[in-house]
Design a protein around this motif. Sequence first.
Motif, PDB file in Angstrom:
ATOM      1  N   TYR A  77       0.766  -1.077   0.091  1.00 31.70           N
ATOM      2  CA  TYR A  77      -0.154  -0.046   0.096  1.00 31.70           C
ATOM      3  C   TYR A  77       0.912   1.397   0.184  1.00 31.70           C
ATOM      4  O   TYR A  77       0.338   2.280  -0.340  1.00 31.70           O
ATOM      5  N   ALA A 246      -3.452   9.890   6.101  1.00 32.76           N
ATOM      6  CA  ALA A 246      -4.203   8.642   5.597  1.00 32.76           C
ATOM      7  C   ALA A 246      -3.368   7.619   4.947  1.00 32.76           C
ATOM      8  O   ALA A 246      -3.775   6.353   5.174  1.00 32.76           O
ATOM      9  N   ARG A 250      -3.619   3.850   6.300  1.00 39.98           N
ATOM     10  CA  ARG A 250      -3.941   2.769   5.479  1.00 39.98           C
ATOM     11  C   ARG A 250      -3.039   1.513   5.541  1.00 39.98           C
ATOM     12  O   ARG A 250      -3.509   0.362   5.653  1.00 39.98           O
ATOM     13  N   SER A 253      -3.401  -0.104   8.985  1.00 39.92           N
ATOM     14  CA  SER A 253      -4.155  -0.899   9.188  1.00 39.92           C
ATOM     15  C   SER A 253      -4.154  -2.223   8.427  1.00 39.92           C
ATOM     16  O   SER A 253      -4.444  -3.425   8.831  1.00 39.92           O
ATOM     17  N   LEU A 467     -10.639   0.701  10.569  1.00 39.87           N
ATOM     18  CA  LEU A 467      -9.958   0.847   9.023  1.00 39.87           C
ATOM     19  C   LEU A 467     -10.009  -0.192   8.143  1.00 39.87           C
ATOM     20  O   LEU A 467     -10.249  -0.189   7.197  1.00 39.87           O
ATOM     21  N   GLU A 471     -11.879  -0.142   4.774  1.00 34.99           N
ATOM     22  CA  GLU A 471     -11.175  -0.441   3.392  1.00 34.99           C
ATOM     23  C   GLU A 471     -11.804  -1.798   2.799  1.00 34.99           C
ATOM     24  O   GLU A 471     -11.564  -1.393   1.539  1.00 34.99           O
ATOM     25  N   HIS A 475     -15.437   0.682   1.751  1.00 36.28           N
ATOM     26  CA  HIS A 475     -14.951   1.696   0.642  1.00 36.28           C
ATOM     27  C   HIS A 475     -15.154   1.104  -0.936  1.00 36.28           C
ATOM     28  O   HIS A 475     -15.400   1.840  -1.709  1.00 36.28           O
TER      29      HIS A 475
END
Length: 698
Positions: A77, A246, A250, A253, A467, A471, A475
């Motif tokens: 990520y 952010a 992300r 998590s 999260l 996610e 999302h």
Amino acid sequence: MPLDDLATTIGADTTVSELDGPTLPTRIKTLLIGKPRDLKDTSLFHHVTLIAFLAWVGLGADGLSSSCYGPQEIFLYLRDRPHLAVFLSLLTIITVIVISNCYSHIIEEFPSGGGGYLVASKLLGRRVGVVSGCALLVDYVLTITVSIAAAGDALFGLVDPRLHTLKLPAELVAILLLIVLNLRGIKESVKVLLPIFLTFLVCHIVLILGSIGLHLGETGAKVAEIGGEISKDLNDANFGLWGMIALILRAYSMGAGTYTGIEAVSNSMPVMREPRVATAKRTMLYMGLSLALTAGGLIIAYMLLDIRFVEGDIKTMNTKLAEVFVRNIGLADHKMGLIFIAVTVISEGALLFAAAQAGFIDGPRVLANMAHDSWMPHWFANLSERLATHNGILLMGCSAVAALVLTHGETTLLVVMYSINVFLTFSLSMLGMLRHWWRLRGRNPLANRRLAVFGLGAAMCLCILGLVVYEKCIHPFVHPEPGVNPWTQSTSYGGLVTIAVTSALVLICFMIHRHYRGVVARLKRLDDTLSGLPSYGNPELAPPDHSQPAAAILVGGYGGLGVHTMLNAIRFAPGHFKSVIFLSSAVVDSGNFKGADAVDALQHHCEEALGKYVDLANRLGMPSTSYLSIGTDAVEELERMCLEIHRQFPKAIFFAGQLIFQRDTFVQRLLHNQTAQSLQRRLQWSGLPMVILPTRVR
């Protein structure tokens, strides 16, 4: 020949099975699993428990192995901003230390074990405890699955891509091998895995320290380079501070798989060597330090050697790290370099194989705890001859096989499914302990410090859980990528599948509990009616006559069901039986297998119950005696006692009570043991008469 003599000859004690010796399946079982344990061996409990070091190997392998896939998910990520790995390494180390510290305090408060299930049940209520327990069960199935899948990824990254069709079959064989190892016993399986664990640790310490050592001479330049990249991100109008935060959150998590396995020690207190709390806390310390330094160190090593990972890569990041490290020290074409790469990757795959062990240690134990509380079928608490929770081991293994086949061993999908339930359990445990210490504020001098520790732990766990759920479950559907159907992305629906499976398991547990609660309520009425049965006249204290007919009655604890069976047995042939013999098998299961003293206490409790039955029969004018046996299999122990009683009382007829429901269903047969039917078949094979007397349950 007179008929009596002929009957005596036909009823001889020798049977076909005794003349033939052990059957082939029995011999194979002994070869694979080993000989039965002897409960009379005073050193037995020393042999089946673990010192801190071995517990670290058996349980810590799960935590340490998560460094093989957790940091990799983080870098997946981060993509083109690897310099942010500095923050993520620090966050990873802090998170591991905080969660490990919290679980050390949980061990102090719950020294008998039980982990997240017991903590939530005691501190947040039994219904919340069921949710935590079901999340743990799914988690431990996925522990086995994701560990084996990741091991396959690591090992098959070394071979020709044409052989990758063998990856899934090889992983299935690995699970079957672990099932056999665990049926032999925990300590035996851990000893097999010890060399693997140590090899992994040494190889990865070399990688981390070596990667850092290669850049010691340019520390200042590297710090300046990272600082420049961070400053550039902050000044980027399309990214800025909030974009950086952010992205860090992300990636943080999504690397939640790194922290899995930390709770394993608190779930496995019964396998710890005395003093259990001290041993468990030492194990927790070993586990926390090794995971924090390995995971945090690997993240830094990836950044320093510029290791990148994209989804679909055949080679794992640790394999790439080993290759780049060997190239940087000039051994890329040297035999020693190639050997180091091979040993590192093989040890990684082998450790992941070892990590699946935690699922086989803790999953059956959670099942057993829930079975004792009647949320799961009671037979999940049974122990085998090797004192392993064999029913739970088989269920966890079969479930892992199913999960592996259904997901095709896709590690990224499995890690997402895995992380949700891990942090659901973590969060409930932290909240339970937070509530516990909040109640003790002002009364316990440790309350404020514990509130701070568990408050921080709860905040971290809830943040990661929220999260991950957002996610992976929200999302992709709220903000789908252009031209991409979120239902076609395995990592999108993976979280939803986990939530659905866990919810279904919770519902099943409530249905099972409702059934058991209804049966207990009906049996209580029988207890109230018969357990205080009055008697008149002087008790019959003469010993039973071995030459006269006797009713041999199988009983458990003293209560209405046993008394009902005794009265029905006497009524079965009025005036025929001249004495009553009571038989009971004290079953050692995971609930009372806590040491030699606990087995002695179990024996004393069962002897008291038998004494009450004998006293009742005497007061009703019947000579009586009792027999007791202790073991792990009720049917085998009862069969042995029945054969012995038949030698002493050749005219005895055996009776057992059995709950009979108005509508017989598969579920009722699943939830209630079939001890009476199994024993009846065995005794009939030996030529002994046995009658099953019904106790109706509407």
